[in-house]
Design a protein around this motif. Structure first.
Motif, PDB file in Angstrom:
ATOM      1  N   ARG A   1       1.751  -4.965   9.935  1.00  0.00           N
ATOM      2  CA  ARG A   1       1.959  -5.200   8.499  1.00  0.00           C
ATOM      3  C   ARG A   1       2.131  -3.895   7.731  1.00  0.00           C
ATOM      4  O   ARG A   1       2.535  -3.908   6.574  1.00  0.00           O
ATOM      5  CB  ARG A   1       0.773  -5.987   7.939  1.00  0.00           C
ATOM      6  CG  ARG A   1       0.624  -7.295   8.714  1.00  0.00           C
ATOM      7  CD  ARG A   1       0.031  -8.461   8.027  1.00  0.00           C
ATOM      8  NE  ARG A   1       0.020  -8.466   6.598  1.00  0.00           N
ATOM      9  CZ  ARG A   1      -1.063  -8.777   5.887  1.00  0.00           C
ATOM     10  NH1 ARG A   1      -2.192  -9.086   6.487  1.00  0.00           N
ATOM     11  NH2 ARG A   1      -1.006  -8.796   4.575  1.00  0.00           N
ATOM     12  N   LEU A   2       1.804  -2.770   8.425  1.00  0.00           N
ATOM     13  CA  LEU A   2       1.879  -1.463   7.781  1.00  0.00           C
ATOM     14  C   LEU A   2       2.396  -0.441   8.784  1.00  0.00           C
ATOM     15  O   LEU A   2       1.890  -0.353   9.904  1.00  0.00           O
ATOM     16  CB  LEU A   2       0.489  -1.055   7.277  1.00  0.00           C
ATOM     17  CG  LEU A   2       0.331   0.349   6.697  1.00  0.00           C
ATOM     18  CD1 LEU A   2       1.175   0.527   5.435  1.00  0.00           C
ATOM     19  CD2 LEU A   2      -1.140   0.636   6.393  1.00  0.00           C
ATOM     20  N   PHE A   3       3.406   0.313   8.394  1.00  0.00           N
ATOM     21  CA  PHE A   3       3.997   1.367   9.217  1.00  0.00           C
ATOM     22  C   PHE A   3       3.783   2.683   8.490  1.00  0.00           C
ATOM     23  O   PHE A   3       4.225   2.844   7.354  1.00  0.00           O
ATOM     24  CB  PHE A   3       5.487   1.109   9.411  1.00  0.00           C
ATOM     25  CG  PHE A   3       6.187   2.111  10.297  1.00  0.00           C
ATOM     26  CD1 PHE A   3       6.433   1.815  11.619  1.00  0.00           C
ATOM     27  CD2 PHE A   3       6.613   3.333   9.799  1.00  0.00           C
ATOM     28  CE1 PHE A   3       7.095   2.719  12.439  1.00  0.00           C
ATOM     29  CE2 PHE A   3       7.259   4.249  10.608  1.00  0.00           C
ATOM     30  CZ  PHE A   3       7.506   3.944  11.930  1.00  0.00           C
TER      31      PHE A   3
ATOM     32  N   CYS B   1      -5.555   6.125   5.723  1.00  0.00           N
ATOM     33  CA  CYS B   1      -5.084   4.892   6.359  1.00  0.00           C
ATOM     34  C   CYS B   1      -6.084   3.759   6.136  1.00  0.00           C
ATOM     35  O   CYS B   1      -5.695   2.637   5.790  1.00  0.00           O
ATOM     36  CB  CYS B   1      -4.854   5.132   7.845  1.00  0.00           C
ATOM     37  SG  CYS B   1      -4.368   3.667   8.768  1.00  0.00           S
ATOM     38  N   THR B   2      -7.354   4.041   6.292  1.00  0.00           N
ATOM     39  CA  THR B   2      -8.402   3.041   6.107  1.00  0.00           C
ATOM     40  C   THR B   2      -8.418   2.526   4.668  1.00  0.00           C
ATOM     41  O   THR B   2      -8.584   1.330   4.429  1.00  0.00           O
ATOM     42  CB  THR B   2      -9.772   3.633   6.502  1.00  0.00           C
ATOM     43  OG1 THR B   2      -9.701   4.081   7.861  1.00  0.00           O
ATOM     44  CG2 THR B   2     -10.881   2.619   6.386  1.00  0.00           C
ATOM     45  N   GLU B   3      -8.219   3.430   3.702  1.00  0.00           N
ATOM     46  CA  GLU B   3      -8.163   3.028   2.293  1.00  0.00           C
ATOM     47  C   GLU B   3      -6.966   2.117   2.029  1.00  0.00           C
ATOM     48  O   GLU B   3      -7.086   1.119   1.310  1.00  0.00           O
ATOM     49  CB  GLU B   3      -8.095   4.263   1.391  1.00  0.00           C
ATOM     50  CG  GLU B   3      -9.389   5.033   1.311  1.00  0.00           C
ATOM     51  CD  GLU B   3      -9.251   6.332   0.509  1.00  0.00           C
ATOM     52  OE1 GLU B   3      -8.313   6.445  -0.320  1.00  0.00           O
ATOM     53  OE2 GLU B   3     -10.079   7.222   0.724  1.00  0.00           O
ATOM     54  N   ILE B   4      -5.819   2.462   2.612  1.00  0.00           N
ATOM     55  CA  ILE B   4      -4.624   1.634   2.432  1.00  0.00           C
ATOM     56  C   ILE B   4      -4.858   0.253   3.053  1.00  0.00           C
ATOM     57  O   ILE B   4      -4.518  -0.775   2.459  1.00  0.00           O
ATOM     58  CB  ILE B   4      -3.378   2.311   3.038  1.00  0.00           C
ATOM     59  CG1 ILE B   4      -3.029   3.584   2.253  1.00  0.00           C
ATOM     60  CG2 ILE B   4      -2.193   1.352   3.058  1.00  0.00           C
ATOM     61  CD1 ILE B   4      -1.987   4.465   2.929  1.00  0.00           C
ATOM     62  N   CYS B   5      -5.459   0.242   4.242  1.00  0.00           N
ATOM     63  CA  CYS B   5      -5.762  -1.038   4.900  1.00  0.00           C
ATOM     64  C   CYS B   5      -6.682  -1.891   4.038  1.00  0.00           C
ATOM     65  O   CYS B   5      -6.478  -3.108   3.910  1.00  0.00           O
ATOM     66  CB  CYS B   5      -6.387  -0.803   6.273  1.00  0.00           C
ATOM     67  SG  CYS B   5      -5.233  -0.231   7.526  1.00  0.00           S
ATOM     68  N   ALA B   6      -7.692  -1.280   3.434  1.00  0.00           N
ATOM     69  CA  ALA B   6      -8.611  -2.023   2.568  1.00  0.00           C
ATOM     70  C   ALA B   6      -7.863  -2.591   1.366  1.00  0.00           C
ATOM     71  O   ALA B   6      -8.068  -3.753   0.989  1.00  0.00           O
ATOM     72  CB  ALA B   6      -9.754  -1.113   2.111  1.00  0.00           C
TER      73      ALA B   6
ATOM     74  N   GLU C   1      -5.714  -2.675  13.411  1.00  0.00           N
ATOM     75  CA  GLU C   1      -4.892  -3.264  14.473  1.00  0.00           C
ATOM     76  C   GLU C   1      -3.523  -3.699  13.948  1.00  0.00           C
ATOM     77  O   GLU C   1      -2.586  -3.904  14.719  1.00  0.00           O
ATOM     78  CB  GLU C   1      -5.606  -4.437  15.144  1.00  0.00           C
ATOM     79  CG  GLU C   1      -5.816  -5.640  14.265  1.00  0.00           C
ATOM     80  CD  GLU C   1      -7.055  -5.595  13.360  1.00  0.00           C
ATOM     81  OE1 GLU C   1      -7.314  -6.603  12.689  1.00  0.00           O
ATOM     82  OE2 GLU C   1      -7.765  -4.557  13.329  1.00  0.00           O
ATOM     83  N   ASP C   2      -3.387  -3.812  12.631  1.00  0.00           N
ATOM     84  CA  ASP C   2      -2.129  -4.218  12.003  1.00  0.00           C
ATOM     85  C   ASP C   2      -1.255  -3.030  11.609  1.00  0.00           C
ATOM     86  O   ASP C   2      -0.224  -3.191  10.964  1.00  0.00           O
ATOM     87  CB  ASP C   2      -2.407  -5.044  10.738  1.00  0.00           C
ATOM     88  CG  ASP C   2      -3.234  -6.279  11.030  1.00  0.00           C
ATOM     89  OD1 ASP C   2      -2.995  -6.919  12.069  1.00  0.00           O
ATOM     90  OD2 ASP C   2      -4.134  -6.593  10.228  1.00  0.00           O
ATOM     91  N   VAL C   3      -1.679  -1.821  12.015  1.00  0.00           N
ATOM     92  CA  VAL C   3      -1.005  -0.580  11.615  1.00  0.00           C
ATOM     93  C   VAL C   3      -0.226   0.018  12.783  1.00  0.00           C
ATOM     94  O   VAL C   3      -0.727   0.101  13.906  1.00  0.00           O
ATOM     95  CB  VAL C   3      -2.038   0.458  11.120  1.00  0.00           C
ATOM     96  CG1 VAL C   3      -1.369   1.797  10.802  1.00  0.00           C
ATOM     97  CG2 VAL C   3      -2.800  -0.072   9.911  1.00  0.00           C
ATOM     98  N   ALA C   4       0.992   0.469  12.489  1.00  0.00           N
ATOM     99  CA  ALA C   4       1.782   1.284  13.416  1.00  0.00           C
ATOM    100  C   ALA C   4       1.845   2.682  12.817  1.00  0.00           C
ATOM    101  O   ALA C   4       2.117   2.835  11.617  1.00  0.00           O
ATOM    102  CB  ALA C   4       3.173   0.711  13.584  1.00  0.00           C
ATOM    103  N   TYR C   5       1.577   3.693  13.635  1.00  0.00           N
ATOM    104  CA  TYR C   5       1.603   5.076  13.153  1.00  0.00           C
ATOM    105  C   TYR C   5       2.366   5.936  14.143  1.00  0.00           C
ATOM    106  O   TYR C   5       2.201   5.783  15.359  1.00  0.00           O
ATOM    107  CB  TYR C   5       0.178   5.627  12.982  1.00  0.00           C
ATOM    108  CG  TYR C   5       0.165   7.049  12.450  1.00  0.00           C
ATOM    109  CD1 TYR C   5       0.231   7.294  11.083  1.00  0.00           C
ATOM    110  CD2 TYR C   5       0.113   8.131  13.302  1.00  0.00           C
ATOM    111  CE1 TYR C   5       0.243   8.586  10.583  1.00  0.00           C
ATOM    112  CE2 TYR C   5       0.129   9.435  12.817  1.00  0.00           C
ATOM    113  CZ  TYR C   5       0.187   9.659  11.459  1.00  0.00           C
ATOM    114  OH  TYR C   5       0.204  10.937  10.976  1.00  0.00           O
ATOM    115  N   ILE C   6       3.181   6.848  13.624  1.00  0.00           N
ATOM    116  CA  ILE C   6       3.888   7.810  14.459  1.00  0.00           C
ATOM    117  C   ILE C   6       3.588   9.216  13.954  1.00  0.00           C
ATOM    118  O   ILE C   6       3.695   9.498  12.756  1.00  0.00           O
ATOM    119  CB  ILE C   6       5.407   7.524  14.515  1.00  0.00           C
ATOM    120  CG1 ILE C   6       6.115   8.512  15.451  1.00  0.00           C
ATOM    121  CG2 ILE C   6       6.036   7.483  13.142  1.00  0.00           C
ATOM    122  CD1 ILE C   6       7.537   8.131  15.827  1.00  0.00           C
TER     123      ILE C   6
ATOM    124  N   ALA D   1      -6.824   5.356  16.323  1.00  0.00           N
ATOM    125  CA  ALA D   1      -7.332   4.189  15.579  1.00  0.00           C
ATOM    126  C   ALA D   1      -6.277   3.120  15.325  1.00  0.00           C
ATOM    127  O   ALA D   1      -6.611   1.938  15.250  1.00  0.00           O
ATOM    128  CB  ALA D   1      -7.918   4.659  14.244  1.00  0.00           C
ATOM    129  N   ALA D   2      -5.027   3.527  15.195  1.00  0.00           N
ATOM    130  CA  ALA D   2      -3.968   2.570  14.853  1.00  0.00           C
ATOM    131  C   ALA D   2      -3.739   1.581  15.985  1.00  0.00           C
ATOM    132  O   ALA D   2      -3.824   1.929  17.161  1.00  0.00           O
ATOM    133  CB  ALA D   2      -2.669   3.317  14.538  1.00  0.00           C
TER     134      ALA D   2
END
Length: 161
Positions: A5-7, A86-91, A98-103, A115-116
């Motif tokens: 849901r988040l890249f 990233c954690t703040e954005i997820c919140a 687990e819904d995050v993709a990171y490069i 963590a991603a």
């Protein structure tokens, strides 16, 4: 990868080739790849939020992010700050890591990469990043379309039944 849901992406060495260009007047310049920008826009079109998290704070990155219309831009994050951002954005989005993709490409990305839920790196990432469990090493280098490559991999998997 259907649950992404988040890249999120790093900048130097990922969206750029890692080079730092300086003019005679001291202006800093970075070379971005237009295909990477289109990859981010294609993800947004598919309903995935996109963002940039970087260690540096520069007007150039602010301008690029504005031009692309990214959903999130966080600059100046060092020493664990990328994962915290990233954690703040997820919140804010009410999603899990687990819904995050990171490069990302370098040691300052390792914590967030671990963590991603989905992780990738450019072909020319540092060895410590390439050695992370479950990381997808792209065929393309930083600044040469690796972000687009990862975006297309995600989009192709989301379209599969």
């Amino acid at each position: 990868m259907k649950n992404i849901r988040l890249f999120l992406t790093d900048v130097d060495g990922t969206l750029t080739d890692g080079g730092m260009y300086y003019s005679a007047d001291g202006d800093v310049m970075k070379k971005f790849n237009a295909r990477d920008g289109m990859g981010l826009q294609l993800l947004q079109k598919a309903g995935i939020k996109v963002g940039i998290i970087t260690s540096e704070t520069t007007a150039i990155v602010s301008r690029r992010a504005a031009k692309l219309g990214v959903d999130f831009l966080v600059q100046g994050k060092r020493d664990g700050g990328k994962l915290a951002a990233c954690t703040e954005i997820c919140a804010e989005m009410e999603i899990g890591l687990e819904d995050v993709a990171y490069i990302g490409d370098d040691v300052n990305c390792i914590e967030i990469l671990r963590a991603a839920g989905h992780r990738a790196c450019p072909a020319d990432a540092v060895s410590a990043v390439k050695a992370l469990p479950g990381i997808r090493v792209m065929n393309l280098k930083g600044g040469e379309g690796c972000v687009r490559e990862f975006a297309e991999l995600i989009l192709n998997q989301k379209q599969q039944p």
